[in-house]
Design an enzyme around this catalytic site. Structure first.
Site: not given
Ligand code: SAH
Ligand code: SF4
Length: 412
Positions: A119, A132, A139, A143, A146, A344, A387
């Protein structure tokens, strides 16, 4: 009800063209290699590369035939051997507030595998427009909050595929400053009623690597893409307007500053190692103190070039006033901005977004410590509502919504 309007986009690669490679997304060395392949004499290559660069990245050419200052014969040879095809856009959504999302299909890594999808989201605001982009399909880090981390398929995007996301966005927004006559937007009307249109010179002024994947695990792809994107003779989005977000790949942070020189965003999300270990497992390898040291010494960091710290608000997990105070204390001495991101939710998650009052309380503490108001309330809320409504839809749709929310929660 979804605020999104779905538009069907015809595939950008005509049938039969698949065998030829596209030059879109290539850096100068890649274009020079293409010239060599079709027998352009060495002494001529540099000049030809400059011409191609100008047509591809400044004017947004889609056919070699447009390149009027390139000889007819070379144009024909280029057409025979290469294309200017973009990655395939399989869906486009336009929200009432002007946010756009593109679902992009990329070839699978192995034959027999399903094609990969990523996306790209465009978020217009009054003073700027942010794209973005994704750095990986899926990934490898998991986390716990996520959704991307739960995806089975993972691969790095090539530099060309990263640049391709910007090229597609420019196509669809009709934004090719060098094109004459101007290229039409791929959309019925860019200024749909109620949409936000940046009062800036350009629609796309900023790029954030906050889509799918961990950009610092695709360092070379991201670095090479940024060199193409930031080039002043082409796409021209300057490095100070590009932000790379990382979950904390400490050894690569220094390299990002020294070799690439973009802005940095760090997904902190917890102020104690015990909790951060749990929600961002990479923390076990690179704990908070090491991560913050890398931030302190990030090449080029200053009050004018602050690091953005992202903090996702997880109900009952990381959202107490004590957490907020500790956050402020930890960041002392680091030129920082703080983005509070409402969590989210996605199907199957164990987390919930903090209550609005809790977010406000947290935000107030951060604000009193001297950080500008960090939550994008109205639009964030708007999307959060959307959402919730989309919860029962497919996971893909929910992933899309999550990205838009994330991107919207960002502040400058
Ligand atoms: N991997 C990188 C960049 C992509 S994620 C990183 O983790 O920084 C971009 C941002 O969205 C990150 O800060 C991540 O922690 C956050 N994120 C991931 N899942 C999320 C969710 N369900 N709700 C809100 N933010 C989220
Ligand atoms: Fe990967 Fe964690 Fe970033 Fe999600 S928040 S994209 S799992 S590094």
């Amino acid at each position: 009800m979804s605020a999104m309007l779905d538009l069907t986009v015809p595939p950008s690669v005509p049938a039969g063209a698949a065998a030829k490679l596209s030059l879109v997304g290539r850096d100068r060395a890649g274009l020079a290699a293409a010239m060599a392949e079709i027998g352009v004499p060495e002494g001529e290559r540099k000049m030809r590369v400059s011409q191609l660069w100008h047509w591809i990245y400044f004017r947004g050419a889609r056919e070699f035939a447009e390149m009027t200052n390139v000889s007819k014969k070379l144009r024909a040879t280029l057409t025979e051997n290469f294309t200017l095809a973009r990655p395939e856009v399989v869906a486009e959504q336009v929200s009432n507030d002007g946010t756009r999302k593109w679902l992009i299909r990329l070839p699978a890594e192995q034959t027999g595998e399903k094609p990969h999808e990523i996306e790209t989201v465009y978020i217009p605001e009054a003073g700027r427009g942010t794209l973005c982009v994704s750095a990986q399909v899926g990934c490898t880090l998991s986390c716990t909050f996520c959704h991307t981390g739960t995806q089975r398929l993972v691969r790095n995007l090539t530099a060309e595929e990263i640049v391709g996301q910007l090229v597609i966005a420019r196509d669809r927004l009709g934004e090719w400053p060098g094109a004459s006559p101007p290229r039409k937007s791929g959309l019925p009307d860019l200024r749909i009623q109620g949409a936000i249109v940046p009062q800036a010179e350009r629609f796309i002024t900023n790029i954030v690597f906050m889509g799918m994947g961990e950009p610092l695990y695709n360092f070379d792809g991201v670095k090479n893409a940024i060199e193409v994107i930031a080039d002043g003779d082409g796409l021209s989005v300057g490095k100070r307007r590009i932000t790379v977000s990382t979950s904390g790949v400490v050894p690569m942070i220094e390299r990002l500053g020294a070799e690439v020189g973009t802005m940095l965003a760090v997904s902190l999300h917890a102020v104690r190692d015990s909790l951060r270990d749990e929600i961002i497992p990479l923390n076990k390898k690179y704990p908070i103190a090491q991560l913050l040291d890398a931030c302190r010494t990030y090449p080029g960091v200053s009050n004018a070039r602050r690091i953005t710290f992202e903090y996702v608000m997880l109900k009952g997990v990381n959202d107490t006033p004590a957490d907020a105070k500790e956050l402020v204390r930890l960041l002392q001495g680091i030129p920082a901005k703080i983005n509070l991101i409402p969590f989210n939710p996605w199907p199957g998650t164990i987390y919930e977004c903090s209550d609005w009052e809790t977010i406000e309380q947290f935000s107030e503490i951060v604000f009193r410590a001297g950080y500008a108001s960090p939550v994008r309330r109205p639009r964030g809320r708007d999307i959060l509502a959307a959402c919730g409504q989309l919860k029962s839809e497919t996971q893909k749709l929910s992933a899309r919504e999550r990205m838009a929310l994330r991107a919207m929660a960002m502040t400058d």
